[in-house]
Write an enzyme that holds these catalytic residues in place. Structure first.
Site, PDB file in Angstrom:
ATOM      1  N   GLU A   1       0.864  -1.196   0.000  1.00 18.70           N
ATOM      2  CA  GLU A   1       0.000   0.000   0.000  1.00 18.70           C
ATOM      3  C   GLU A   1       0.893   1.236   0.000  1.00 18.70           C
ATOM      4  OE1 GLU A   1      -2.674  -0.302   3.306  1.00 18.70           O
ATOM      5  OE2 GLU A   1      -3.516  -2.193   2.560  1.00 18.70           O
TER       6      GLU A   1
ATOM      7  N   ALA B   1       2.485   1.239   3.388  1.00 18.75           N
ATOM      8  CA  ALA B   1       3.034   0.012   3.978  1.00 18.75           C
ATOM      9  C   ALA B   1       3.519  -0.955   2.907  1.00 18.75           C
ATOM     10  CB  ALA B   1       1.964  -0.679   4.840  1.00 18.75           C
ATOM     11  N   GLY B   2       4.857  -1.163   2.921  1.00 17.93           N
ATOM     12  CA  GLY B   2       5.450  -2.124   1.984  1.00 17.93           C
ATOM     13  C   GLY B   2       6.185  -3.189   2.768  1.00 17.93           C
TER      14      GLY B   2
ATOM     15  N   PRO C   1       9.139 -17.623   1.083  1.00 18.77           N
ATOM     16  CA  PRO C   1      10.438 -18.186   0.676  1.00 18.77           C
ATOM     17  C   PRO C   1      10.443 -18.600  -0.803  1.00 18.77           C
ATOM     18  CG  PRO C   1       9.815 -19.038   2.821  1.00 18.77           C
ATOM     19  CD  PRO C   1       8.636 -18.248   2.321  1.00 18.77           C
TER      20      PRO C   1
ATOM     21  N   GLU D   1       8.628 -17.256  -3.179  1.00 17.25           N
ATOM     22  CA  GLU D   1       8.652 -16.021  -3.981  1.00 17.25           C
ATOM     23  C   GLU D   1      10.094 -15.500  -4.084  1.00 17.25           C
ATOM     24  OE1 GLU D   1       6.641 -11.624  -3.907  1.00 17.25           O
ATOM     25  OE2 GLU D   1       5.546 -13.235  -2.926  1.00 17.25           O
TER      26      GLU D   1
ATOM     27  N   ARG E   1      34.329  -7.642 -31.288  1.00 19.50           N
ATOM     28  CA  ARG E   1      34.644  -6.207 -31.263  1.00 19.50           C
ATOM     29  C   ARG E   1      36.165  -6.007 -31.218  1.00 19.50           C
ATOM     30  NH1 ARG E   1      32.712  -1.183 -32.484  1.00 19.50           N
ATOM     31  NH2 ARG E   1      33.713   0.383 -31.154  1.00 19.50           N
TER      32      ARG E   1
ATOM     33  N   GLY F   1      30.137   2.335 -25.384  1.00 20.62           N
ATOM     34  CA  GLY F   1      28.932   3.158 -25.579  1.00 20.62           C
ATOM     35  C   GLY F   1      27.736   2.357 -26.051  1.00 20.62           C
TER      36      GLY F   1
ATOM     37  N   GLU G   1      17.492  -5.094   2.662  1.00 21.17           N
ATOM     38  CA  GLU G   1      17.607  -4.829   4.108  1.00 21.17           C
ATOM     39  C   GLU G   1      16.708  -5.797   4.889  1.00 21.17           C
ATOM     40  OE1 GLU G   1      17.045  -2.381   1.766  1.00 21.17           O
ATOM     41  OE2 GLU G   1      19.158  -1.853   1.722  1.00 21.17           O
TER      42      GLU G   1
HETATM   43  C1  LIG Z   1       8.008  -3.067 -10.160  1.00 28.17           C
HETATM   44  C2  LIG Z   1       7.405  -3.457  -8.835  1.00 28.17           C
HETATM   45  C3  LIG Z   1       6.534  -4.540  -8.765  1.00 28.17           C
HETATM   46  C4  LIG Z   1       5.940  -4.857  -7.552  1.00 28.17           C
HETATM   47  N1  LIG Z   1       4.993  -5.874  -7.501  1.00 28.17           N
HETATM   48  C5  LIG Z   1       4.283  -6.030  -6.370  1.00 28.17           C
HETATM   49  C6  LIG Z   1       3.146  -6.925  -6.357  1.00 28.17           C
HETATM   50  O1  LIG Z   1       2.822  -7.577  -7.365  1.00 28.17           O
HETATM   51  N2  LIG Z   1       2.424  -7.020  -5.213  1.00 28.17           N
HETATM   52  C7  LIG Z   1       2.749  -6.310  -4.084  1.00 28.17           C
HETATM   53  O2  LIG Z   1       2.047  -6.435  -3.101  1.00 28.17           O
HETATM   54  N3  LIG Z   1       3.812  -5.478  -4.065  1.00 28.17           N
HETATM   55  C8  LIG Z   1       4.579  -5.312  -5.184  1.00 28.17           C
HETATM   56  N4  LIG Z   1       5.640  -4.444  -5.177  1.00 28.17           N
HETATM   57  C9  LIG Z   1       5.980  -3.725  -3.949  1.00 28.17           C
HETATM   58  C10 LIG Z   1       7.308  -4.141  -3.324  1.00 28.17           C
HETATM   59  O3  LIG Z   1       7.246  -5.439  -2.814  1.00 28.17           O
HETATM   60  C11 LIG Z   1       7.659  -3.074  -2.274  1.00 28.17           C
HETATM   61  O4  LIG Z   1       8.018  -1.899  -2.980  1.00 28.17           O
HETATM   62  C12 LIG Z   1       8.778  -3.494  -1.344  1.00 28.17           C
HETATM   63  O5  LIG Z   1       8.377  -4.542  -0.501  1.00 28.17           O
HETATM   64  C13 LIG Z   1       9.295  -2.318  -0.478  1.00 28.17           C
HETATM   65  O6  LIG Z   1       8.235  -1.651   0.149  1.00 28.17           O
HETATM   66  P1  LIG Z   1       8.154  -0.041   0.049  1.00 28.17           P
HETATM   67  O7  LIG Z   1       8.290   0.307  -1.400  1.00 28.17           O
HETATM   68  O8  LIG Z   1       6.943   0.407   0.747  1.00 28.17           O
HETATM   69  O9  LIG Z   1       9.449   0.471   0.780  1.00 28.17           O
HETATM   70  P2  LIG Z   1       9.579   0.786   2.362  1.00 28.17           P
HETATM   71  O10 LIG Z   1       9.055  -0.361   3.132  1.00 28.17           O
HETATM   72  O11 LIG Z   1       9.018   2.128   2.629  1.00 28.17           O
HETATM   73  O12 LIG Z   1      11.164   0.836   2.502  1.00 28.17           O
HETATM   74  C14 LIG Z   1      11.946   2.033   2.240  1.00 28.17           C
HETATM   75  C15 LIG Z   1      13.394   1.713   2.633  1.00 28.17           C
HETATM   76  O13 LIG Z   1      13.450   1.466   4.049  1.00 28.17           O
HETATM   77  C16 LIG Z   1      14.098   0.230   4.272  1.00 28.17           C
HETATM   78  N5  LIG Z   1      13.542  -0.412   5.470  1.00 28.17           N
HETATM   79  C17 LIG Z   1      12.215  -0.646   5.742  1.00 28.17           C
HETATM   80  N6  LIG Z   1      12.101  -1.289   6.907  1.00 28.17           N
HETATM   81  C18 LIG Z   1      13.359  -1.486   7.365  1.00 28.17           C
HETATM   82  C19 LIG Z   1      13.903  -2.105   8.530  1.00 28.17           C
HETATM   83  N7  LIG Z   1      13.125  -2.683   9.453  1.00 28.17           N
HETATM   84  N8  LIG Z   1      15.251  -2.102   8.676  1.00 28.17           N
HETATM   85  C20 LIG Z   1      16.070  -1.536   7.744  1.00 28.17           C
HETATM   86  N9  LIG Z   1      15.603  -0.939   6.635  1.00 28.17           N
HETATM   87  C21 LIG Z   1      14.281  -0.926   6.437  1.00 28.17           C
HETATM   88  C22 LIG Z   1      13.830  -0.586   3.024  1.00 28.17           C
HETATM   89  O14 LIG Z   1      14.767  -1.646   2.880  1.00 28.17           O
HETATM   90  C23 LIG Z   1      13.969   0.477   1.954  1.00 28.17           C
HETATM   91  O15 LIG Z   1      15.310   0.651   1.631  1.00 28.17           O
HETATM   92  C24 LIG Z   1       6.266  -4.130  -6.382  1.00 28.17           C
HETATM   93  C25 LIG Z   1       7.169  -3.055  -6.460  1.00 28.17           C
HETATM   94  C26 LIG Z   1       7.713  -2.696  -7.664  1.00 28.17           C
HETATM   95  C27 LIG Z   1       8.601  -1.495  -7.716  1.00 28.17           C
END
Ligand SMILES: Cc1cc2nc3c(=O)[nH]c(=O)nc-3n(C[C@H](O)[C@H](O)[C@H](O)COP(=O)(O)OP(=O)(O)OC[C@H]3O[C@@H](n4cnc5c(N)ncnc54)[C@H](O)[C@@H]3O)c2cc1C
Length: 388
Positions: free
Chosen positions: A134, A137-138, A249, A251, A277, A349, A376
Site C-alpha cells: 500500500e 506500507a510495503g 520463501p 517467492e 569487437r 557506448g 535490508e
Molecule cells: C516493479 C514493482 C513490482 C511490484 N509488484 C508487487 C506486487 O505484485 N504485489 C505487491 O504487493 N507489491 C509489489 N511491489 C511492492 C514491493 O514489494 C515493495 O516496494 C517493497 O516490498 C518495499 O516496500 P516499500 O516500497 O513500501 O518500501 P519501504 O518499506 O518504505 O522501505 C523504504 C526503505 O526502508 C528500508 N527499510 C524498511 N524497513 C526497514 C527495517 N526494518 N530495517 C532496515 N531498513 C528498512 C527498506 O529496505 C527500503 O530501503 C512491487 C514493487 C515494484 C517497484
C-alpha cells in the site's frame, strides 16, 4: 552463441530437457524481439500473449491435472522462469500468475474455490495478481490499512494498493486485507476480488518505471467492494499472514532464479560481443582486463547456480526455510547487479544504447533488490537465524 553453463542443472532429467527445448522453441517462434519491443513501448504485455501461452500449455504448469493444469512441479516453473529471462521476457507476470498466485488457491483454498478459479487461471481466461503493498506500507506488511469488513453474507473491502504487478491485466486479485484490524497479524486475511463487474473496484495508473517496462505495475483502489464470504481463501479468517509467510520463501527463490537467468544472459551476450569487437588491433576479449573480469563473472555465475540449484532441491523436499531463501534473494540480486554492470562496461557506448539487450538487463535488474522484500529486510530475516 556462448553458453556460460556447459552443463544443465543437476535436477534436470530427460523429460525436463525435452520440456526446456519446447519452451525455448515456443518463445523464440511466437515472441520475436520486435514483439517484445512493442510491449516495452506499451508498458504492458498484450492479453493475447497470455492466451497463446495457455494454448502452449505453459499457464498453470504446476497446477494439478484435476483442475486442468499440467501437473508439473517447481522444476517446470524453474525451467520456464529461466527461459523467460533468456528470451528478454523478465517482468512478464507469468511466474507471479503460475507459481505465486495459483498456489495460494490450490494450497489454501477450499475444494469449491479450487474448482472455481484454477481452471480459469490455467486457460488464461483469468490473469492473477496479489495485492499486498500500500502507499503507506510495503516492508511493514502488518501496517496495511485495507480492510475487509464482514457484511451480511460477505465482505466489504476498502483501501488502496500500489505497485501491483499484473495490476492492469488481472481479473483475479488476491487482496491482503484486515478482517480484524485490532488483532495484529492474526487479523490479516487473503480475499479474492474478481475484477470483472466488481462495483467500487478501480485500476489507477500503469506506473511509469525505471525498467521492467513490459510489466504492468499499478495502483488499485477498493471503495466498498462487495465480495461473497466464500471469496475468503480457505474460508477461515485471520490465516493471511500464516499463508504469506509459508509462501514468501518460494517467492524469493523465484526472484533468485530470475537473477540467475539475467546473469547467464549478460555473460553470454558479453562474450559474444567482446570476441567480435576490435580495439587497438585486437579483439576486446584479448585484453587481460576483459578476460579477468569475465572469469570473475563466470566464477560467480557458477557459484550462484550451485546455490540456486540447492535451494530448488530444498524447496522440492519441503525444506526451504525463510533465512536460506532470503540469502538466495539477497546474494543473487546484489551479485546480478554487479555482474551486469561489469558486462555492460565491456560494450562501451553500445552498452548504453537501448537497442542492445544488455542495457535492458541493466535497467531490469535494479528492482530485484527491492521487490519481494528489500535487501535490508532479507538481512533482518537472515540475522534472525543467527540466534536461536
Ligand atoms: C516493479 C514493482 C513490482 C511490484 N509488484 C508487487 C506486487 O505484485 N504485489 C505487491 O504487493 N507489491 C509489489 N511491489 C511492492 C514491493 O514489494 C515493495 O516496494 C517493497 O516490498 C518495499 O516496500 P516499500 O516500497 O513500501 O518500501 P519501504 O518499506 O518504505 O522501505 C523504504 C526503505 O526502508 C528500508 N527499510 C524498511 N524497513 C526497514 C527495517 N526494518 N530495517 C532496515 N531498513 C528498512 C527498506 O529496505 C527500503 O530501503 C512491487 C514493487 C515494484 C517497484
Amino acid at each position: 552463441m556462448t553458453e556460460v553453463f556447459a552443463t544443465a542443472s543437476r535436477w534436470m532429467d530427460s523429460e525436463l530437457a525435452m520440456f526446456d527445448d519446447s519452451v525455448a522453441r515456443h518463445l523464440s517462434s511466437s515472441i520475436p524481439p520486435e514483439r517484445i519491443a512493442q510491449w516495452r513501448e506499451n508498458g504492458i504485455v498484450e492479453r493475447k500473449a497470455w492466451s497463446e501461452l495457455a494454448e502452449a500449455g505453459l499457464l498453470g504448469l504446476s497446477v494439478s491435472e484435476n483442475y486442468g493444469g499440467a501437473g508439473g512441479d517447481f522444476r517446470h516453473e524453474a525451467v520456464l522462469l529461466r527461459r523467460l529471462g533468456l528470451a528478454g521476457l523478465d517482468g512478464w507476470g507469468v511466474p507471479l500468475h503460475n507459481a505465486i498466485c495459483a498456489p495460494y488457491i490450490e494450497k489454501y483454498g477450499t475444494e469449491e474455490q479450487r474448482q472455481r478459479w484454477l481452471p480459469k487461471l490455467v486457460s488464461g481466461e483469468m490473469v492473477a495478481a496479489i495485492a499486498m503493498t500500500e502507499p503507506g506500507a510495503g516492508s511493514d506488511l502488518q501496517g496495511i490499512r485495507t480492510t475487509a469488513r464482514s457484511h451480511g453474507n460477505g465482505y466489504v473491502i476498502n483501501g488502496q494498493k500500489t505497485f501491483i504487478s499484473n495490476g492492469q491485466t488481472a481479473d483475479l486479485v488476491i487482496v491482503v486485507a484486515k478482517t480484524d484490524p485490532d488483532a495484529g497479524s492474526k487479523g490479516i486475511s487473503l480475499i479474492v476480488v474478481e475484477t470483472v463487474d466488481a462495483g467500487g473496484f478501480k485500476r489507477g495508473r500503469n506506473l511509469d518505471k525505471l525498467g521492467l517496462e513490459i510489466a504492468d505495475t499499478s495502483e488499485l483502489f477498493f471503495d466498498d467492494v462487495k465480495v461473497p464470504a466464500d471469496n475468503l481463501i480457505g474460508c477461515v479468517e485471520g490465516q493471511g499472514m500464516y499463508q504469506l509467510m509459508r509462501e514468501l520463501p518460494k517467492e524469493r527463490l523465484i526472484i533468485a532464479i530470475e537473477c540467475l537467468a539475467a546473469i547467464e544472459s549478460a555473460i553470454n551476450q558479453t562474450v559474444d560481443y567482446v570476441i567480435q569487437r576490435k580495439a587497438f588491433g585486437q579483439r576486446v576479449f584479448d585484453f587481460q582486463n576483459t578476460q579477468f573480469k569475465l572469469a570473475e563473472c563466470k566464477t560467480e555465475a557458477v557459484i550462484a547456480r550451485s546455490f540456486v540449484d540447492d535451494c530448488i532441491q530444498r524447496y522440492l523436499n519441503g525444506e526451504l526455510d525463510s533465512a536460506t531463501a532470503s540469502m538466495a534473494k539477497l546474494w543473487l540480486s546484489e551479485r546480478a547487479q554487479h555482474i551486469i554492470d561489469t558486462c555492460l562496461q565491456m560494450f562501451g557506448g553500445y552498452g548504453y544504447m537501448n537497442e542492445y539487450p544488455i542495457s535492458q538487463l541493466y535497467k531490469d535488474i535494479r528492482i530485484k533488490r527491492i521487490y519481494g522484500g528489500t535487501s535490508e529486510i532479507m538481512k533482518l530475516l537472515i540475522a534472525r537465524s543467527l540466534v536461536g
